[in-house]
Design a protein around this motif. Sequence first.
Motif, PDB file in Angstrom:
ATOM      1  N   SER A   1       0.762  -1.219  -0.043  1.00  0.00           N
ATOM      2  CA  SER A   1       0.071   0.200   0.191  1.00  0.00           C
ATOM      3  C   SER A   1       0.999   1.066   0.162  1.00  0.00           C
ATOM      4  N   HIS A   2       0.133   2.480  -0.333  1.00  0.00           N
ATOM      5  CA  HIS A   2       0.994   3.727  -0.448  1.00  0.00           C
ATOM      6  C   HIS A   2       1.395   4.156   0.938  1.00  0.00           C
ATOM      7  N   HIS A   3       2.841   4.212   1.269  1.00  0.00           N
ATOM      8  CA  HIS A   3       3.253   4.620   2.581  1.00  0.00           C
ATOM      9  C   HIS A   3       4.508   5.431   2.169  1.00  0.00           C
ATOM     10  N   HIS A   4       5.023   6.014   3.406  1.00  0.00           N
ATOM     11  CA  HIS A   4       6.152   6.620   3.213  1.00  0.00           C
ATOM     12  C   HIS A   4       7.165   6.057   4.341  1.00  0.00           C
ATOM     13  N   HIS A   5       8.354   7.003   4.728  1.00  0.00           N
ATOM     14  CA  HIS A   5       9.384   6.216   5.582  1.00  0.00           C
ATOM     15  C   HIS A   5      10.070   7.387   6.273  1.00  0.00           C
ATOM     16  N   VAL A   6      10.189   6.785   7.588  1.00  0.00           N
ATOM     17  CA  VAL A   6      11.152   7.582   8.391  1.00  0.00           C
ATOM     18  C   VAL A   6      12.551   7.167   8.658  1.00  0.00           C
ATOM     19  N   GLU A   7      13.515   7.914   8.203  1.00  0.00           N
ATOM     20  CA  GLU A   7      15.010   7.334   8.055  1.00  0.00           C
ATOM     21  C   GLU A   7      15.726   7.924   9.007  1.00  0.00           C
ATOM     22  N   CYS A   8      16.812   6.983   9.966  1.00  0.00           N
ATOM     23  CA  CYS A   8      17.533   7.662  11.122  1.00  0.00           C
ATOM     24  C   CYS A   8      18.672   8.284  10.279  1.00  0.00           C
ATOM     25  N   GLU A   9      18.902   9.729  10.675  1.00  0.00           N
ATOM     26  CA  GLU A   9      20.089  10.030  10.149  1.00  0.00           C
ATOM     27  C   GLU A   9      21.204   9.613  10.734  1.00  0.00           C
ATOM     28  N   SER A  10      21.451   8.990  11.673  1.00  0.00           N
ATOM     29  CA  SER A  10      22.566   8.387  12.391  1.00  0.00           C
ATOM     30  C   SER A  10      22.938   6.967  11.672  1.00  0.00           C
ATOM     31  N   CYS A  11      22.214   5.919  11.827  1.00  0.00           N
ATOM     32  CA  CYS A  11      22.423   4.659  11.463  1.00  0.00           C
ATOM     33  C   CYS A  11      22.083   4.310  10.097  1.00  0.00           C
ATOM     34  N   GLY A  12      20.895   5.037   9.654  1.00  0.00           N
ATOM     35  CA  GLY A  12      20.301   4.904   8.327  1.00  0.00           C
ATOM     36  C   GLY A  12      19.261   3.890   8.230  1.00  0.00           C
ATOM     37  N   SER A  13      18.830   3.187   9.493  1.00  0.00           N
ATOM     38  CA  SER A  13      17.615   2.421   9.458  1.00  0.00           C
ATOM     39  C   SER A  13      16.411   3.125   9.023  1.00  0.00           C
ATOM     40  N   SER A  14      15.268   2.530   8.533  1.00  0.00           N
ATOM     41  CA  SER A  14      14.099   3.180   8.212  1.00  0.00           C
ATOM     42  C   SER A  14      12.780   2.333   8.421  1.00  0.00           C
ATOM     43  N   VAL A  15      11.724   2.977   8.585  1.00  0.00           N
ATOM     44  CA  VAL A  15      10.628   2.239   9.065  1.00  0.00           C
ATOM     45  C   VAL A  15       9.458   2.822   8.058  1.00  0.00           C
ATOM     46  N   ASP A  16       8.665   1.823   7.704  1.00  0.00           N
ATOM     47  CA  ASP A  16       7.517   2.471   6.777  1.00  0.00           C
ATOM     48  C   ASP A  16       6.524   3.112   7.906  1.00  0.00           C
ATOM     49  N   ILE A  17       5.884   4.073   7.143  1.00  0.00           N
ATOM     50  CA  ILE A  17       4.850   4.799   7.906  1.00  0.00           C
ATOM     51  C   ILE A  17       3.520   4.812   6.952  1.00  0.00           C
ATOM     52  N   PRO A  18       2.570   4.069   7.428  1.00  0.00           N
ATOM     53  CA  PRO A  18       1.173   4.229   6.355  1.00  0.00           C
ATOM     54  C   PRO A  18       0.641   5.566   6.548  1.00  0.00           C
TER      55      PRO A  18
END
Length: 127
Positions: free
Chosen positions: A72-89
């Motif tokens: 589904s359509h979603h966005h991401h929040v990405e950590c500026e330090s370690c580069g990890s990211s999570v999906d945000i519906p």
Amino acid sequence: MARKTRPAVLSALSTFPGFASARDVHARVAELGDSIGLATVYRELARLLDDGLVERSPDPGDGRYRRCDETSHHHHVECESCGSSVDIPCDDLARQLAELAESRGFRLDHHVIYARGLCAACSTDES
């Protein structure tokens, strides 16, 4: 060729906590024991992007990719330090953006939201 390269590239992408460059993916493919060229990695990433199995970083001009199982359509929040990211519906957000655009005389065709910050682990590290 895609039969060999697709699993290798997907497997390599799965080892990154967030987005990775094609060069990083190429190096990881080699670490995992496969031998494919950098140009082949770029071509496979483009095919995976077209097939919806990979996403490109929404940061303009950024050539980083990540494996994505969210359809589904979603966005991401990405950590500026370690580069990890999570999906945000974003169903509610998309609706709000469309309403906001319409209230100003625009029809919203698409949107891209790029959010960055610090993940919980990196926030704790900076304390």
